[in-house]
Enzyme design. Structure first.
Site, PDB file in Angstrom:
ATOM      1  N   HIS A   1       0.496 -24.165  10.401  1.00 18.08           N
ATOM      2  CA  HIS A   1       0.568 -22.823  11.003  1.00 18.08           C
ATOM      3  C   HIS A   1       1.717 -22.730  12.013  1.00 18.08           C
ATOM      4  O   HIS A   1       1.516 -22.471  13.205  1.00 18.08           O
ATOM      5  CB  HIS A   1      -0.759 -22.468  11.670  1.00 18.08           C
ATOM      6  CG  HIS A   1      -0.991 -20.983  11.741  1.00 18.08           C
ATOM      7  ND1 HIS A   1      -2.219 -20.405  11.560  1.00 18.08           N
ATOM      8  CD2 HIS A   1      -0.134 -19.944  11.971  1.00 18.08           C
ATOM      9  CE1 HIS A   1      -2.124 -19.095  11.677  1.00 18.08           C
ATOM     10  NE2 HIS A   1      -0.861 -18.795  11.921  1.00 18.08           N
TER      11      HIS A   1
ATOM     12  N   ARG B   1       0.816  -1.211   0.000  1.00 18.90           N
ATOM     13  CA  ARG B   1       0.000   0.000   0.000  1.00 18.90           C
ATOM     14  C   ARG B   1       0.847   1.256   0.000  1.00 18.90           C
ATOM     15  O   ARG B   1       0.444   2.292  -0.503  1.00 18.90           O
ATOM     16  CB  ARG B   1      -0.940  -0.006   1.209  1.00 18.90           C
ATOM     17  CG  ARG B   1      -2.083  -1.012   1.097  1.00 18.90           C
ATOM     18  CD  ARG B   1      -2.926  -1.031   2.344  1.00 18.90           C
ATOM     19  NE  ARG B   1      -2.185  -1.520   3.507  1.00 18.90           N
ATOM     20  CZ  ARG B   1      -2.706  -1.710   4.705  1.00 18.90           C
ATOM     21  NH1 ARG B   1      -3.978  -1.420   4.924  1.00 18.90           N
ATOM     22  NH2 ARG B   1      -1.971  -2.163   5.695  1.00 18.90           N
TER      23      ARG B   1
ATOM     24  N   GLY C   1       4.334 -20.554  11.675  1.00 14.26           N
ATOM     25  CA  GLY C   1       5.076 -19.316  11.453  1.00 14.26           C
ATOM     26  C   GLY C   1       5.791 -18.759  12.662  1.00 14.26           C
ATOM     27  O   GLY C   1       6.957 -18.366  12.579  1.00 14.26           O
TER      28      GLY C   1
ATOM     29  N   ARG D   1      -2.403 -15.119   5.995  1.00 12.28           N
ATOM     30  CA  ARG D   1      -3.684 -15.652   6.442  1.00 12.28           C
ATOM     31  C   ARG D   1      -4.290 -16.465   5.307  1.00 12.28           C
ATOM     32  O   ARG D   1      -4.193 -16.093   4.130  1.00 12.28           O
ATOM     33  CB  ARG D   1      -4.640 -14.529   6.866  1.00 12.28           C
ATOM     34  CG  ARG D   1      -4.352 -13.924   8.235  1.00 12.28           C
ATOM     35  CD  ARG D   1      -4.637 -14.911   9.361  1.00 12.28           C
ATOM     36  NE  ARG D   1      -4.479 -14.338  10.683  1.00 12.28           N
ATOM     37  CZ  ARG D   1      -3.372 -14.418  11.411  1.00 12.28           C
ATOM     38  NH1 ARG D   1      -2.306 -15.019  10.914  1.00 12.28           N
ATOM     39  NH2 ARG D   1      -3.321 -13.880  12.617  1.00 12.28           N
TER      40      ARG D   1
ATOM     41  N   GLU E   1      -9.035 -22.940   8.225  1.00 14.03           N
ATOM     42  CA  GLU E   1      -8.174 -23.577   9.222  1.00 14.03           C
ATOM     43  C   GLU E   1      -8.953 -24.026  10.460  1.00 14.03           C
ATOM     44  O   GLU E   1      -9.798 -23.276  10.953  1.00 14.03           O
ATOM     45  CB  GLU E   1      -7.085 -22.565   9.605  1.00 14.03           C
ATOM     46  CG  GLU E   1      -5.920 -23.126  10.344  1.00 14.03           C
ATOM     47  CD  GLU E   1      -4.792 -22.102  10.441  1.00 14.03           C
ATOM     48  OE1 GLU E   1      -4.290 -21.927  11.567  1.00 14.03           O
ATOM     49  OE2 GLU E   1      -4.441 -21.479   9.422  1.00 14.03           O
TER      50      GLU E   1
END
Length: 319
Positions: A285, A177, A287, A238, A267
């Site tokens: 998951h 962004r 991370g 995500r 999930e």
């Protein structure tokens, strides 16, 4: 003393820090607390320490009562929290940015290596007991040197992943962004492009953007078709950022070469077609799953709670 409800198991150090000043009601089970039990437990709480497995919505906030001051999420993402509902009730919502940057970037690079070098396939073959023999064309993957990494979302984790990829000889493009610090961009040799160009030129696309309405299914059939047939997709952000059905189809038809996923659209359920494919690496998951990182996350959440209950600004407010 204020009452702090912790919705799931967190490192003991964080519980002890909270208990030094407040009453703590911590869920003792190894699994996530059930919804009905959670609504019962939060009644009368002054603070809630939540995990990303718990939905913090208007129903839960009302169940807690008007004395609730803070919801401290033990995660950097906060799509499980209805932030406007918190704001409407004067409740401070916090998260844990920064402390999981390196751990998550390590997993992103691990997925890049596993997918491009077909390491998951090789490990499964060995464990299956199948006969195998070295050969010139046996389980050939692709190297990273001289290839282009496209980073979607160039925040802290995106930059840390780019820095690791740069060390492996990759060129960096990114979509975000806003632009990154010029010094960092120069260090990484990173070029800012729009998403369409990123998909077209990247050999690996790594997702690090936040999840919300604007990024739901950001990567769908159209975007996957825009990628090189030799390219790989990695998602450590995500799950719902990727349309899993479209991804499974693209992988099955060879429209992209492979993928590496640490998060999933629904999930913990994984799209059944992904489970049937060899050209996708699937992790549960992981991370932030290091002892050091999870402890730092929980301690930051505790600091957020203590600051708000003490009438101070928390270290990591959302928004």
């Amino acid at each position: 003393m204020s009452r702090v409800v912790v919705t799931g198991r967190v490192p003991d150090a964080a519980i002890e820090k909270l208990r030094a000043e407040h009453e703590v009601d911590a869920w003792p089970g190894p699994e996530s607390v059930g919804r009905e039990e959670l609504l019962r437990r939060v009644a009368g709480a002054d603070a809630v320490v939540s995990l990303l497995t718990e939905r913090i919505d208007a129903e839960l906030l009302d169940a807690a009562g008007p004395q609730l001051q803070v919801v401290a999420n033990v995660a950097v993402g906060y799509d499980n929290i209805d932030v406007p509902a918190c704001t409407e009730r004067g409740i401070v919502a916090t998260n844990t940015p920064g402390v999981l940057t390196d751990a998550t970037a390590d997993i992103a690079l691990s997925l890049i290596l596993m997918a491009t070098r077909r390491l998951g396939e090789g490990e499964r073959l060995i464990r299956s007991g199948q006969a195998w023999k070295w050969g010139m064309f046996f389980l050939l993957g692709t190297s990273l040197q001289g290839k282009t990494l496209g980073v979607v979302g160039m925040g802290g984790i995106g930059q840390a992943t780019a820095r690791r990829a740069k060390a492996f000889g990759m060129e960096i493009v990114y979509q975000s962004r806003s632009g990154i610090d010029p010094k960092t961009a120069a260090e990484l040799g990173a070029r800012r492009v729009d998403l369409n160009e990123l998909l077209a030129v990247s050999d690996v696309v790594s997702l690090h953007c936040p999840y919300g309405p604007a990024t739901h299914h950001l990567i769908g059939a159209e975007q996957l078709t825009a990628m090189k047939s030799s390219a790989y997709l990695v998602n450590t952000a995500r799950g719902p950022i990727v349309d899993e059905a479209a991804l499974a189809c693209a992988l099955r038809e060879g429209r992209i070469a492979g993928a590496g996923l640490d998060v999933y659209e629904h999930e913990p359920r994984v799209h059944p077609q992904l489970l049937e494919l060899d050209n996708v690496v699937l992790l549960p998951h992981l991370g932030s799953a290091t002892v050091e990182t999870r402890t730092a996350m929980a301690m930051l959440a505790a600091d957020n709670v203590l600051a708000v209950l003490g009438g101070q600004r928390p270290p990591a407010p959302i928004g």
